[in-house]
Structures are given as C-alpha cells and as structure tokens.
Design a protein around this motif. Structure first.
Motif, PDB file in Angstrom:
ATOM      1  N   VAL A  61      12.163   7.654 -30.828  1.00 54.12           N
ATOM      2  CA  VAL A  61      10.953   8.056 -31.056  1.00 54.12           C
ATOM      3  C   VAL A  61      10.561   8.667 -32.416  1.00 54.12           C
ATOM      4  O   VAL A  61      11.688   8.985 -33.052  1.00 54.12           O
ATOM      5  N   GLU A  62       9.479   8.638 -33.062  1.00 55.45           N
ATOM      6  CA  GLU A  62       9.446   9.124 -34.289  1.00 55.45           C
ATOM      7  C   GLU A  62       7.956  10.245 -34.308  1.00 55.45           C
ATOM      8  O   GLU A  62       7.193   9.938 -33.494  1.00 55.45           O
ATOM      9  N   THR A  63       7.953  11.369 -34.647  1.00 54.05           N
ATOM     10  CA  THR A  63       7.043  12.387 -34.975  1.00 54.05           C
ATOM     11  C   THR A  63       7.101  13.223 -36.251  1.00 54.05           C
ATOM     12  O   THR A  63       8.078  13.192 -36.936  1.00 54.05           O
ATOM     13  N   ALA A  64       6.248  14.070 -36.310  1.00 54.78           N
ATOM     14  CA  ALA A  64       6.254  15.173 -37.292  1.00 54.78           C
ATOM     15  C   ALA A  64       6.111  16.199 -36.833  1.00 54.78           C
ATOM     16  O   ALA A  64       5.679  16.333 -35.446  1.00 54.78           O
ATOM     17  N   ARG A  65       6.473  17.530 -37.506  1.00 51.37           N
ATOM     18  CA  ARG A  65       6.348  19.036 -36.878  1.00 51.37           C
ATOM     19  C   ARG A  65       5.028  18.985 -36.868  1.00 51.37           C
ATOM     20  O   ARG A  65       3.971  18.811 -37.482  1.00 51.37           O
ATOM     21  N   GLY A  66       4.376  19.403 -35.585  1.00 49.08           N
ATOM     22  CA  GLY A  66       3.243  19.737 -35.132  1.00 49.08           C
ATOM     23  C   GLY A  66       2.342  18.716 -34.810  1.00 49.08           C
ATOM     24  O   GLY A  66       1.094  19.038 -34.404  1.00 49.08           O
ATOM     25  N   SER A  67       2.666  17.267 -34.964  1.00 44.01           N
ATOM     26  CA  SER A  67       2.286  16.231 -34.570  1.00 44.01           C
ATOM     27  C   SER A  67       2.002  16.494 -32.847  1.00 44.01           C
ATOM     28  O   SER A  67       2.872  16.932 -32.363  1.00 44.01           O
ATOM     29  N   ARG A  68       0.743  15.941 -32.433  1.00 44.70           N
ATOM     30  CA  ARG A  68       0.461  15.942 -31.130  1.00 44.70           C
ATOM     31  C   ARG A  68       0.803  14.564 -30.505  1.00 44.70           C
ATOM     32  O   ARG A  68       0.836  14.506 -29.321  1.00 44.70           O
ATOM     33  N   GLN A  69       1.156  13.811 -31.500  1.00 41.87           N
ATOM     34  CA  GLN A  69       1.505  12.267 -30.814  1.00 41.87           C
ATOM     35  C   GLN A  69       2.993  11.950 -31.099  1.00 41.87           C
ATOM     36  O   GLN A  69       3.521  12.424 -32.042  1.00 41.87           O
ATOM     37  N   PRO A  93     -15.708  13.293 -20.696  1.00 41.23           N
ATOM     38  CA  PRO A  93     -15.874  14.501 -21.832  1.00 41.23           C
ATOM     39  C   PRO A  93     -14.634  14.731 -22.540  1.00 41.23           C
ATOM     40  O   PRO A  93     -13.656  14.142 -22.732  1.00 41.23           O
ATOM     41  N   SER A  94     -14.912  15.489 -23.591  1.00 44.49           N
ATOM     42  CA  SER A  94     -14.013  15.667 -24.672  1.00 44.49           C
ATOM     43  C   SER A  94     -12.970  16.744 -24.525  1.00 44.49           C
ATOM     44  O   SER A  94     -12.182  16.988 -25.551  1.00 44.49           O
ATOM     45  N   SER A  95     -12.933  17.507 -23.476  1.00 44.08           N
ATOM     46  CA  SER A  95     -11.934  18.745 -23.046  1.00 44.08           C
ATOM     47  C   SER A  95     -10.863  18.352 -21.938  1.00 44.08           C
ATOM     48  O   SER A  95     -11.166  17.567 -21.417  1.00 44.08           O
ATOM     49  N   ALA A  96      -9.682  18.801 -22.379  1.00 44.96           N
ATOM     50  CA  ALA A  96      -8.665  18.447 -21.347  1.00 44.96           C
ATOM     51  C   ALA A  96      -8.969  18.578 -19.920  1.00 44.96           C
ATOM     52  O   ALA A  96      -8.602  17.897 -19.205  1.00 44.96           O
ATOM     53  N   ASN A 131      -0.307  17.690 -21.786  1.00 45.59           N
ATOM     54  CA  ASN A 131      -1.511  17.220 -22.321  1.00 45.59           C
ATOM     55  C   ASN A 131      -2.573  18.059 -22.967  1.00 45.59           C
ATOM     56  O   ASN A 131      -3.238  17.578 -23.832  1.00 45.59           O
ATOM     57  N   ILE A 132      -2.487  19.229 -22.531  1.00 47.79           N
ATOM     58  CA  ILE A 132      -3.292  20.062 -23.058  1.00 47.79           C
ATOM     59  C   ILE A 132      -3.115  20.411 -24.570  1.00 47.79           C
ATOM     60  O   ILE A 132      -3.897  20.349 -25.465  1.00 47.79           O
ATOM     61  N   VAL A 133      -1.818  20.612 -25.002  1.00 50.14           N
ATOM     62  CA  VAL A 133      -1.386  20.652 -26.427  1.00 50.14           C
ATOM     63  C   VAL A 133      -1.725  19.250 -26.898  1.00 50.14           C
ATOM     64  O   VAL A 133      -2.243  19.341 -28.328  1.00 50.14           O
ATOM     65  N   ALA A 134      -1.440  18.123 -26.433  1.00 50.78           N
ATOM     66  CA  ALA A 134      -1.847  16.594 -27.093  1.00 50.78           C
ATOM     67  C   ALA A 134      -3.289  16.521 -27.313  1.00 50.78           C
ATOM     68  O   ALA A 134      -3.666  15.951 -28.256  1.00 50.78           O
ATOM     69  N   ALA A 135      -3.916  17.292 -26.790  1.00 50.69           N
ATOM     70  CA  ALA A 135      -5.637  17.370 -26.707  1.00 50.69           C
ATOM     71  C   ALA A 135      -6.008  18.224 -27.724  1.00 50.69           C
ATOM     72  O   ALA A 135      -7.218  18.150 -28.276  1.00 50.69           O
ATOM     73  N   GLY A 136      -5.079  18.853 -28.415  1.00 49.51           N
ATOM     74  CA  GLY A 136      -5.493  19.797 -29.245  1.00 49.51           C
ATOM     75  C   GLY A 136      -5.701  21.362 -29.214  1.00 49.51           C
ATOM     76  O   GLY A 136      -6.172  22.076 -29.847  1.00 49.51           O
TER      77      GLY A 136
END
Length: 295
Positions: free
Chosen positions: A60-68, A217-220, A261-266
C-alpha cells in the motif's frame, strides 16, 4: 522481499527502516519513501490483524498523518509483475528487470506483453498479472469516455462482486461514485453505505465524502449507529437462536475496527490510538498483533 526492495530503489524510492512508523496507520510496515508534490509518500506492507491467507500482506501507499491508505498490489509478486511489464512495454530501459534479478524473471519474462496479443498494458495486467484497483477503475472509466455506460457498470460490478479485494472499501466507493455520475442516486447511496461497512481508511475519497453520498450523518458515531440499526432491521424475523451470538473476541475486534474508523473519520490521530487499539486486540486474543501495534 529482497527483489521488491531492489525494485523500489530502482524506481527512485529510498528504503526506510520498518520501525519508522510514526504518523502511519498502526497496521503498516514501511518499506520505502518517495517524493511527491504534497510531500513524502510511503510504500508499506499492510499487516491485517487476522493475517488470513486470502488477504496476505498487500502493498500500500500512504503519507504520514494521512487518514487513507491506497492499495498498490495484493502481493509482492503482483507488484513486481506490474513494474516489469510496464517497463517492458515502455521499452525505456531494463533497470527494474535488472534489479529484480532471477526472481523477477520467474515472475515476468521480457516480451511477454507484446507476445500476448492483448491491446493494452491494462488488459494484460488484469488477465495475466493480477488485480489492481487503479487499473480496473481505468478500464471502467474508459467505457464511460466511449459512451458505453453499461460496460462501465458491468466492469464496476465485477470490481466489487468477485472478492478481488477482500477487506477494501474502495471498490464499493468507486461503484457508488460511478452510479452518482449517471444520476442513479439510489444505487449510489446504497453502494456508499456498503463501502462504509468496510474499514474507512481503505476509502480513497475519505469518510466525509462517502457518508454524504450515503446520505448518512457526518460523524463516526452517528454513521456507526445508523449502520447498526440497518443491520438490526435486516435481521428482524430471524428465529431466536438462528443467528449466532457474537463472542467477546468478536466484540473486541469490532471495537478495534471502530477505533481505526474514528481516526479515518478525522477524529484523533494514528499515534494516539495505538494503546487503546492494542488493548482491544489483546481482548480479542491477538497478543502478537497488539505487540506489533505498540512496537
């Protein structure tokens, strides 16, 4: 593993220590980094908690701090196969083939693409090398550009229906966006809701965008509640005792998944979630995974 690292270096990557995990999703093992306009991107192994044989160690590929987290290849062999095929098709050099050595030649023989008679590298990859999300998506979008919506939808359904990418939300997210682009909004909504039943860090566009498309809704916490309610409604009418009760281990795994999931949601960040995540894995009987998360 050795051939993979040599190929990554030949692609211009810098090899990094596997322990250099600060700011990365807790289940990742970094292999290398490369420069990008938005900062360094890290190529990593993904260590699924269950290490199931069907999911292995994808790249996989990602960046530091990226949620995806973006899936590049389902295995080391598929990553190398694609790299060597694309280099061969471009006829630019043989630096990757040289780096891969005999192990690479065992995976891909020079000239295999041209001798296959297939019309494009993408067609060769999905038929001969493996399955890659960006390749399948490009094939679907090519049908859209040609005005062939039906073939695009068939390709997108194929992307989701054959279990090519177990555990990944992206195929369903892509399918939902494709339906949305042709004003089939109910199918788009339903596809987005299916995507949200997979790990949210495996979405490409992110949680907020998918929740909006799912008309949720927009919250986890609210999305989790809404999806749980849908599951409960779907189970109505099932006789008592038919559906097996969830074990404490399964409940702990659900809680671990939700922490990610909570972290991925921001909400929060990857490093702050490591300790509670490890605790849930221990409750689920996965002490080795808990130790890995904290290492």
């Amino acid at each position: 593993m050795g051939s993979l690292l040599k190929v990554l270096e030949a692609q211009g990557h810098t090899i990094v220590p596997p322990s250099d995990r600060k700011g990365l999703q807790p289940l990742l093992i970094p292999l290398s980094s490369r420069k990008s306009p938005k900062g360094p991107l890290y190529t990593c192994f993904l260590r699924w908690p269950d290490l199931s044989s069907t999911r292995g160690l994808p790249i996989v590929e990602t960046a530091r701090g990226s949620r995806q987290v973006q899936l590049l290849a389902r295995s080391t062999d598929e990553y190398i196969h694609r790299a060597l095929c694309e280099e061969d098709a471009a006829e630019s050099s043989d630096s990757l083939a040289s780096a891969a050595g005999q192990e690479g030649r065992d995976i891909y023989q020079a000239g295999a693409f041209r001798s296959s008679g297939l019309g494009s590298v993408d067609a060769y990859l999905v038929r001969k090398a493996g399955m890659y999300p960006d390749v399948v998506e490009r094939l679907a979008l090519n049908h859209v550009q040609k005005g062939d919506q039906m073939s695009a939808l068939i390709t997108a359904e194929w992307y989701t229906s054959k279990n090519h990418f177990p555990g990944w939300a992206r195929p369903f997210e892509f399918n939902a966006h494709l339906y949305s682009s042709i004003d089939r909004n109910e199918e788009a909504r339903d596809g987005a809701r299916i995507a949200l039943r997979f790990p949210w860090w495996t979405l490409s566009g992110g949680f907020q965008e998918t929740a909006a498309l799912a008309q949720l809704p927009s919250s986890a916490a609210e999305v989790r509640k809404a999806l749980d309610m849908q599951s409960s409604i779907a189970k109505e009418g099932i006789p008592p005792g038919v559906a097996a009760a969830r074990s404490p281990n399964q409940i702990a795994m659900d809680e671990a998944d939700h922490l990610l999931n909570i972290v991925a949601a921001g909400e929060g960040d990857w490093d702050s979630v490591r300790e509670p995540l490890a605790e849930k894995y221990r409750e689920a009987g996965l002490s080795a995974v808990a130790d890995f998360v904290l290492a």
